[in-house]
Design a protein around this motif. Structure first.
Motif, mmCIF file in Angstrom:
data_model
loop_
_atom_site.group_PDB
_atom_site.id
_atom_site.type_symbol
_atom_site.label_atom_id
_atom_site.label_comp_id
_atom_site.label_asym_id
_atom_site.label_seq_id
_atom_site.Cartn_x
_atom_site.Cartn_y
_atom_site.Cartn_z
ATOM 1 N N ILE A 26 -37.363 42.466 -53.593
ATOM 2 C CA ILE A 26 -38.084 41.196 -53.486
ATOM 3 C C ILE A 26 -39.548 41.492 -53.209
ATOM 4 O O ILE A 26 -39.889 42.097 -52.183
ATOM 5 C CB ILE A 26 -37.490 40.326 -52.364
ATOM 6 N N VAL A 27 -40.419 41.098 -54.132
ATOM 7 C CA VAL A 27 -41.842 41.399 -54.002
ATOM 8 C C VAL A 27 -42.671 40.136 -54.200
ATOM 9 O O VAL A 27 -42.193 39.119 -54.707
ATOM 10 C CB VAL A 27 -42.277 42.477 -55.021
ATOM 11 N N GLY A 28 -43.908 40.238 -53.813
ATOM 12 C CA GLY A 28 -44.827 39.114 -53.956
ATOM 13 C C GLY A 28 -46.015 39.337 -53.043
ATOM 14 O O GLY A 28 -45.951 40.124 -52.096
ATOM 15 N N ARG A 29 -47.082 38.642 -53.319
ATOM 16 C CA ARG A 29 -48.277 38.784 -52.503
ATOM 17 C C ARG A 29 -48.063 38.125 -51.146
ATOM 18 O O ARG A 29 -47.084 37.405 -50.932
ATOM 19 C CB ARG A 29 -49.487 38.187 -53.220
ATOM 20 N N THR A 30 -48.963 38.365 -50.217
ATOM 21 C CA THR A 30 -48.891 37.771 -48.893
ATOM 22 C C THR A 30 -48.798 36.246 -48.994
ATOM 23 O O THR A 30 -49.582 35.619 -49.711
ATOM 24 C CB THR A 30 -50.136 38.151 -48.067
ATOM 25 N N GLY A 31 -47.802 35.689 -48.314
ATOM 26 C CA GLY A 31 -47.620 34.242 -48.352
ATOM 27 C C GLY A 31 -46.749 33.746 -49.481
ATOM 28 O O GLY A 31 -46.591 32.535 -49.663
ATOM 29 N N PRO A 181 -36.185 46.273 -63.291
ATOM 30 C CA PRO A 181 -37.538 46.821 -63.180
ATOM 31 C C PRO A 181 -38.072 47.349 -64.504
ATOM 32 O O PRO A 181 -39.243 47.121 -64.838
ATOM 33 C CB PRO A 181 -37.381 47.946 -62.151
ATOM 34 N N SER A 182 -37.228 48.048 -65.263
ATOM 35 C CA SER A 182 -37.675 48.623 -66.524
ATOM 36 C C SER A 182 -38.122 47.556 -67.513
ATOM 37 O O SER A 182 -39.101 47.739 -68.256
ATOM 38 C CB SER A 182 -36.576 49.482 -67.144
ATOM 39 N N LYS A 183 -37.417 46.417 -67.530
ATOM 40 C CA LYS A 183 -37.772 45.338 -68.449
ATOM 41 C C LYS A 183 -39.076 44.659 -68.027
ATOM 42 O O LYS A 183 -39.902 44.301 -68.869
ATOM 43 C CB LYS A 183 -36.632 44.325 -68.525
ATOM 44 N N LEU A 184 -39.252 44.496 -66.721
ATOM 45 C CA LEU A 184 -40.487 43.893 -66.239
ATOM 46 C C LEU A 184 -41.676 44.800 -66.517
ATOM 47 O O LEU A 184 -42.761 44.331 -66.888
ATOM 48 C CB LEU A 184 -40.387 43.605 -64.743
ATOM 49 N N LEU A 185 -41.479 46.116 -66.358
ATOM 50 C CA LEU A 185 -42.570 47.062 -66.594
ATOM 51 C C LEU A 185 -42.876 47.219 -68.077
ATOM 52 O O LEU A 185 -43.998 47.566 -68.457
ATOM 53 C CB LEU A 185 -42.227 48.427 -65.976
ATOM 54 N N ALA A 186 -41.868 46.970 -68.916
ATOM 55 C CA ALA A 186 -42.084 47.068 -70.363
ATOM 56 C C ALA A 186 -42.913 45.908 -70.889
ATOM 57 O O ALA A 186 -43.491 45.990 -71.976
ATOM 58 C CB ALA A 186 -40.740 47.114 -71.085
ATOM 59 N N ASN A 187 -42.985 44.838 -70.121
ATOM 60 C CA ASN A 187 -43.770 43.662 -70.500
ATOM 61 C C ASN A 187 -45.119 43.720 -69.795
ATOM 62 O O ASN A 187 -45.215 43.433 -68.602
ATOM 63 C CB ASN A 187 -43.014 42.387 -70.130
ATOM 64 N N GLU A 188 -46.149 44.080 -70.515
ATOM 65 C CA GLU A 188 -47.462 44.247 -69.885
ATOM 66 C C GLU A 188 -48.039 42.932 -69.368
ATOM 67 O O GLU A 188 -49.007 42.931 -68.602
ATOM 68 C CB GLU A 188 -48.442 44.883 -70.867
ATOM 69 N N SER A 190 -46.145 40.816 -67.614
ATOM 70 C CA SER A 190 -45.366 40.386 -66.459
ATOM 71 C C SER A 190 -46.196 40.508 -65.184
ATOM 72 O O SER A 190 -47.073 41.368 -65.065
ATOM 73 C CB SER A 190 -44.079 41.211 -66.327
ATOM 74 N N ARG A 191 -45.896 39.658 -64.236
ATOM 75 C CA ARG A 191 -46.611 39.687 -62.958
ATOM 76 C C ARG A 191 -46.330 40.992 -62.214
ATOM 77 O O ARG A 191 -47.218 41.574 -61.592
ATOM 78 C CB ARG A 191 -46.198 38.486 -62.103
ATOM 79 N N PHE A 192 -45.061 41.457 -62.282
ATOM 80 C CA PHE A 192 -44.704 42.699 -61.600
ATOM 81 C C PHE A 192 -45.476 43.881 -62.178
ATOM 82 O O PHE A 192 -45.959 44.742 -61.437
ATOM 83 C CB PHE A 192 -43.197 42.941 -61.728
ATOM 84 N N CYS A 193 -45.607 43.916 -63.487
ATOM 85 C CA CYS A 193 -46.345 45.000 -64.139
ATOM 86 C C CYS A 193 -47.807 45.006 -63.692
ATOM 87 O O CYS A 193 -48.371 46.058 -63.389
ATOM 88 C CB CYS A 193 -46.253 44.846 -65.657
ATOM 89 N N SER A 194 -48.414 43.842 -63.628
ATOM 90 C CA SER A 194 -49.819 43.761 -63.226
ATOM 91 C C SER A 194 -49.997 44.119 -61.752
ATOM 92 O O SER A 194 -50.992 44.749 -61.369
ATOM 93 C CB SER A 194 -50.373 42.364 -63.505
ATOM 94 N N MET A 195 -49.033 43.738 -60.909
ATOM 95 C CA MET A 195 -49.096 44.087 -59.494
ATOM 96 C C MET A 195 -49.017 45.592 -59.297
ATOM 97 O O MET A 195 -49.784 46.177 -58.516
ATOM 98 C CB MET A 195 -47.960 43.402 -58.733
ATOM 99 N N LEU A 196 -48.103 46.245 -60.024
ATOM 100 C CA LEU A 196 -47.951 47.688 -59.900
ATOM 101 C C LEU A 196 -49.173 48.414 -60.451
ATOM 102 O O LEU A 196 -49.627 49.406 -59.877
ATOM 103 C CB LEU A 196 -46.686 48.141 -60.625
ATOM 104 N N ALA A 197 -49.734 47.910 -61.551
ATOM 105 C CA ALA A 197 -50.930 48.514 -62.131
ATOM 106 C C ALA A 197 -52.103 48.428 -61.159
ATOM 107 O O ALA A 197 -52.899 49.375 -61.038
ATOM 108 C CB ALA A 197 -51.289 47.825 -63.441
ATOM 109 N N ALA A 198 -52.201 47.304 -60.444
ATOM 110 C CA ALA A 198 -53.282 47.147 -59.462
ATOM 111 C C ALA A 198 -53.146 48.144 -58.337
ATOM 112 O O ALA A 198 -54.145 48.716 -57.884
ATOM 113 C CB ALA A 198 -53.271 45.720 -58.927
ATOM 114 N N VAL A 199 -51.913 48.382 -57.882
ATOM 115 C CA VAL A 199 -51.674 49.349 -56.822
ATOM 116 C C VAL A 199 -52.028 50.749 -57.287
ATOM 117 O O VAL A 199 -52.703 51.523 -56.575
ATOM 118 C CB VAL A 199 -50.198 49.302 -56.351
ATOM 119 N N GLU A 200 -51.583 51.121 -58.485
ATOM 120 C CA GLU A 200 -51.855 52.454 -59.009
ATOM 121 C C GLU A 200 -53.356 52.665 -59.251
ATOM 122 O O GLU A 200 -53.889 53.754 -59.083
ATOM 123 C CB GLU A 200 -51.076 52.676 -60.300
ATOM 124 N N ASN A 201 -54.053 51.586 -59.623
ATOM 125 C CA ASN A 201 -55.480 51.679 -59.837
ATOM 126 C C ASN A 201 -56.215 51.944 -58.524
ATOM 127 O O ASN A 201 -57.151 52.773 -58.462
ATOM 128 C CB ASN A 201 -56.013 50.377 -60.441
#
Length: 207
Positions: A26-31, A181-188, A190-201
C-alpha cells in the motif's frame, strides 16, 4: 470470527478486493490514507461510510476483541506498556518501552505476531528502525512464516513492495491503481511508475 480460505478480505469503501494469503503493498504520498486504512481495520475509529468485510463478515458487526484477535500489526513506532514482562528474559520495561530502542521494540512486535499466528498482518514500515542485516533477516522470517497469512504492507519506501503480489496506490483516500507491480511499472503513465522514478531520480542526484 472464522477465517474461510475461499472468501476474500473486501474493502468496499476503497472499492477493492484482497484475496486470502495475498501480499499487498500500500503506497501513496503523505496524506493519501495509508495509515488511515490500518486505523479503520482495527476500528480505532469507526467508519463514517462504506464497510470493511473479512470472510464475508462486516467488521462493524462483531466485538472488538473478536476482530483484533484475528489481526496483528508491526507499527513503525511501537509502544510498550510498563510491567508487561516482569522477570521475563530478565528485562524490565519502563513506560512506553523507552529503555528499548525503536528497532528493539519492533523486534518484540515481530516476536508477538509470530506467536499469535494471525490471519491478517499489517506491516507499517515494520523494519524502518533496524540495521540492514537485521532488516534482511526479519524480512525473510516474515516471508517464510506468513505464507498463509494475508499481509498488508503500508510502505513509505517504495522498493519494499516490489515483491508483493499486488500494489495498491492511494490518493486522498481513494484507490487510483491496484495491480501487480510489474504491470504498473510497465505502464510509464501509471502513478506508481512515476513515484518510483521520482525516488530513483533523487537517489541518482544525491549519488
Amino acid at each position: 470470527m472464522r477465517y474461510q480460505e475461499d472468501l476474500p478480505l473486501v474493502l468496499n469503501q476503497l472499492s477493492c478486493c484482497v484475496r486470502p494469503r495475498e501480499k499487498i503493498g500500500i503506497v501513496g504520498r503523505t496524506g493519501s490514507g495509508k495509515s488511515s486504512l490500518g486505523v479503520v481495520l482495527f476500528r480505532l475509529v469507526e467508519c463514517c461510510g462504506g464497510s470493511i468485510t473479512i470472510d464475508g463478515v462486516d467488521i462493524s458487526d462483531i466485538g472488538l476483541a473478536d476482530l483484533r484477535s484475528k489481526l496483528s500489526i508491526i507499527p513503525q513506532d511501537p509502544v510498550l506498556f510498563s510491567g508487561t514482562l516482569p522477570l521475563k528474559l530478565d528485562s524490565e520495561v519502563v513506560e512506553n518501552g523507552e529503555n528499548f530502542s525503536v528497532g528493539e521494540r519492533q523486534l518484540l512486535c515481530v516476536a508477538r505476531v509470530l506467536l499469535r499466528q494471525c490471519k491478517v498482518l499489517i506491516l507499517d514500515e515494520a523494519t524502518a528502525a533496524m540495521d540492514s542485516e537485521t532488516d534482511a533477516l526479519v524480512q525473510e522470517t516474515l516471508r517464510s512464516s506468513f505464507q498463509h497469512c494475508t499481509t498488508l504492507t503500508i510502505a513509505h519506501r517504495l522498493h519494499t513492495v516490489l515483491n508483493c503480489h499486488r500494489v495498491m496506490v492511494l490518493n486522498q483516500g481513494q484507490v487510483v491503481e491496484f495491480d501487480e507491480p510489474s504491470k504498473l511499472l510497465a505502464n510509464e503513465n501509471s502513478r506508481f511508475c512515476s513515484m518510483l522514478a521520482a525516488v530513483e531520480n533523487k537517489i541518482s542526484v544525491r549519488g
